[in-house]
Motif scaffolding. Structure first.
Motif, short mmCIF file in Angstrom:
data_model
loop_
_atom_site.label_atom_id
_atom_site.label_comp_id
_atom_site.label_asym_id
_atom_site.label_seq_id
_atom_site.Cartn_x
_atom_site.Cartn_y
_atom_site.Cartn_z
N VAL A 68 7.20 -0.71 -4.59
CA VAL A 68 6.88 -2.09 -4.24
C VAL A 68 8.12 -2.97 -4.41
O VAL A 68 8.42 -3.80 -3.54
N CYS A 69 8.85 -2.80 -5.50
CA CYS A 69 10.08 -3.57 -5.69
C CYS A 69 11.08 -3.27 -4.59
O CYS A 69 11.74 -4.18 -4.07
N LEU A 85 8.01 0.96 5.28
CA LEU A 85 7.88 2.35 4.83
C LEU A 85 7.72 2.43 3.32
O LEU A 85 6.90 3.18 2.80
N ALA A 86 8.52 1.65 2.60
CA ALA A 86 8.45 1.68 1.13
C ALA A 86 7.12 1.15 0.63
O ALA A 86 6.47 1.77 -0.23
N VAL A 87 6.68 0.01 1.16
CA VAL A 87 5.42 -0.57 0.71
C VAL A 87 4.24 0.28 1.18
O VAL A 87 3.25 0.44 0.47
N GLY A 88 4.36 0.87 2.36
CA GLY A 88 3.31 1.77 2.84
C GLY A 88 3.17 3.01 1.97
O GLY A 88 2.07 3.48 1.70
N THR A 96 -3.70 -0.08 -6.08
CA THR A 96 -3.23 -1.30 -6.73
C THR A 96 -2.02 -1.91 -6.02
O THR A 96 -1.65 -3.04 -6.29
N ALA A 97 -1.41 -1.18 -5.10
CA ALA A 97 -0.27 -1.70 -4.35
C ALA A 97 -0.69 -2.43 -3.08
O ALA A 97 0.17 -2.92 -2.34
N VAL A 103 2.45 -9.67 1.30
CA VAL A 103 3.63 -10.39 0.80
C VAL A 103 4.88 -9.92 1.52
O VAL A 103 5.74 -10.72 1.90
N CYS A 104 4.98 -8.63 1.73
CA CYS A 104 6.11 -8.05 2.46
C CYS A 104 6.14 -8.59 3.89
O CYS A 104 7.21 -8.95 4.41
#
Length: 116
Positions: A68-69, A85-88, A96-97, A103-104
Protein backbone atom coordinates in the motif's frame (compact mmCIF):
# COMPACT_ATOMS: atom_id res chain seq x y z
CA UNK A 1 -0.27 -15.23 1.90
CA UNK A 2 0.33 -18.85 1.09
CA UNK A 3 3.20 -17.70 -1.10
CA UNK A 4 5.18 -16.88 2.05
CA UNK A 5 4.76 -20.45 3.32
CA UNK A 6 6.42 -22.03 0.28
CA UNK A 7 10.02 -21.16 1.35
CA UNK A 8 9.31 -22.75 4.73
CA UNK A 9 8.28 -26.00 3.09
CA UNK A 10 11.16 -26.00 0.60
CA UNK A 11 14.03 -24.60 2.66
CA UNK A 12 12.84 -24.27 6.25
CA UNK A 13 12.84 -20.45 6.16
CA UNK A 14 10.47 -18.95 8.71
CA UNK A 15 7.63 -16.98 7.11
CA UNK A 16 7.90 -14.29 9.79
CA UNK A 17 11.33 -13.37 8.48
CA UNK A 18 9.93 -13.14 4.96
CA UNK A 19 7.07 -10.91 6.12
CA UNK A 20 9.50 -8.49 7.76
CA UNK A 21 11.97 -8.65 4.87
CA UNK A 22 9.37 -7.94 2.20
CA UNK A 23 8.00 -5.08 4.29
CA UNK A 24 11.46 -3.54 4.72
CA UNK A 25 12.26 -3.82 1.01
CA UNK A 26 8.91 -2.33 -0.07
CA UNK A 27 9.09 0.50 2.45
CA UNK A 28 12.62 1.37 1.34
CA UNK A 29 11.61 1.23 -2.31
CA UNK A 30 8.57 3.41 -1.71
CA UNK A 31 10.66 6.04 0.09
CA UNK A 32 13.05 6.35 -2.85
CA UNK A 33 10.65 8.03 -5.33
CA UNK A 34 9.43 10.48 -2.71
CA UNK A 35 12.82 11.96 -1.86
CA UNK A 36 14.26 12.71 1.55
CA UNK A 37 11.79 15.22 2.96
CA UNK A 38 8.54 13.47 2.10
CA UNK A 39 9.89 10.04 3.14
CA UNK A 40 9.96 10.93 6.85
CA UNK A 41 6.41 9.69 7.51
CA UNK A 42 7.44 6.29 6.17
CA UNK A 43 10.31 6.16 8.65
CA UNK A 44 7.89 7.07 11.44
CA UNK A 45 5.60 4.28 10.23
CA UNK A 46 8.42 1.75 10.38
CA UNK A 47 9.30 2.80 13.92
CA UNK A 48 5.74 3.00 15.23
CA UNK A 49 4.41 0.43 17.71
CA UNK A 50 1.70 -0.54 15.21
CA UNK A 51 4.41 -1.92 12.92
CA UNK A 52 6.96 -2.94 15.55
CA UNK A 53 4.60 -5.40 17.22
CA UNK A 54 3.68 -7.31 14.03
CA UNK A 55 7.34 -7.29 13.02
CA UNK A 56 8.30 -8.81 16.36
CA UNK A 57 5.62 -11.50 16.36
CA UNK A 58 5.40 -12.11 12.61
CA UNK A 59 2.23 -10.40 11.49
CA UNK A 60 1.11 -11.18 7.99
CA UNK A 61 -0.14 -7.61 7.42
CA UNK A 62 3.38 -6.28 6.90
CA UNK A 63 3.64 -7.09 3.17
CA UNK A 64 0.20 -5.56 2.66
CA UNK A 65 1.27 -2.35 4.41
CA UNK A 66 4.42 -2.27 2.30
CA UNK A 67 2.49 -2.71 -0.95
CA UNK A 68 0.00 0.00 0.00
CA UNK A 69 2.83 2.42 0.83
CA UNK A 70 4.51 1.56 -2.46
CA UNK A 71 1.29 2.08 -4.43
CA UNK A 72 0.53 5.41 -2.80
CA UNK A 73 4.09 6.65 -3.33
CA UNK A 74 3.94 5.67 -7.00
CA UNK A 75 0.55 7.34 -7.41
CA UNK A 76 1.92 10.53 -5.85
CA UNK A 77 4.74 10.48 -8.41
CA UNK A 78 2.33 10.16 -11.34
CA UNK A 79 2.88 6.49 -12.19
CA UNK A 80 -0.69 5.14 -12.21
CA UNK A 81 0.02 1.79 -13.87
CA UNK A 82 2.59 0.56 -11.38
CA UNK A 83 0.65 2.15 -8.51
CA UNK A 84 -2.43 0.18 -9.54
CA UNK A 85 -0.43 -3.03 -9.68
CA UNK A 86 0.99 -2.50 -6.19
CA UNK A 87 -2.32 -1.54 -4.61
CA UNK A 88 -4.11 -4.31 -6.51
CA UNK A 89 -1.63 -6.87 -5.21
CA UNK A 90 -2.20 -5.57 -1.67
CA UNK A 91 -5.97 -5.80 -2.12
CA UNK A 92 -5.72 -9.40 -3.30
CA UNK A 93 -3.64 -10.34 -0.27
CA UNK A 94 -5.94 -8.85 2.36
CA UNK A 95 -9.35 -7.23 2.40
CA UNK A 96 -8.05 -4.59 4.80
CA UNK A 97 -6.26 -2.96 1.86
CA UNK A 98 -9.50 -2.16 0.01
CA UNK A 99 -9.62 1.47 1.20
CA UNK A 100 -6.31 2.10 -0.60
CA UNK A 101 -7.48 1.85 -4.27
CA UNK A 102 -9.86 4.86 -4.09
CA UNK A 103 -7.13 6.93 -2.44
CA UNK A 104 -4.66 5.80 -5.09
CA UNK A 105 -7.14 6.73 -7.81
CA UNK A 106 -7.66 10.17 -6.28
CA UNK A 107 -3.90 10.72 -6.17
CA UNK A 108 -3.59 9.70 -9.81
CA UNK A 109 -6.46 11.96 -10.94
CA UNK A 110 -5.56 15.00 -8.82
CA UNK A 111 -2.84 16.41 -11.11
CA UNK A 112 -5.10 15.90 -14.15
CA UNK A 113 -7.99 17.73 -12.52
CA UNK A 114 -5.74 20.59 -11.42
CA UNK A 115 -4.55 21.21 -14.99
CA UNK A 116 -8.03 21.67 -16.20
Amino acid sequence: MALFGVPHVLAGVDARLLFAGVFAVLLTASARPLGDVRARPLLVLAASPLVALPMAVGGDDLPVIGLVCMGLALAARGRPGTAGLAVGAAATLKATAWPAPPVCLALCLAPTAARG
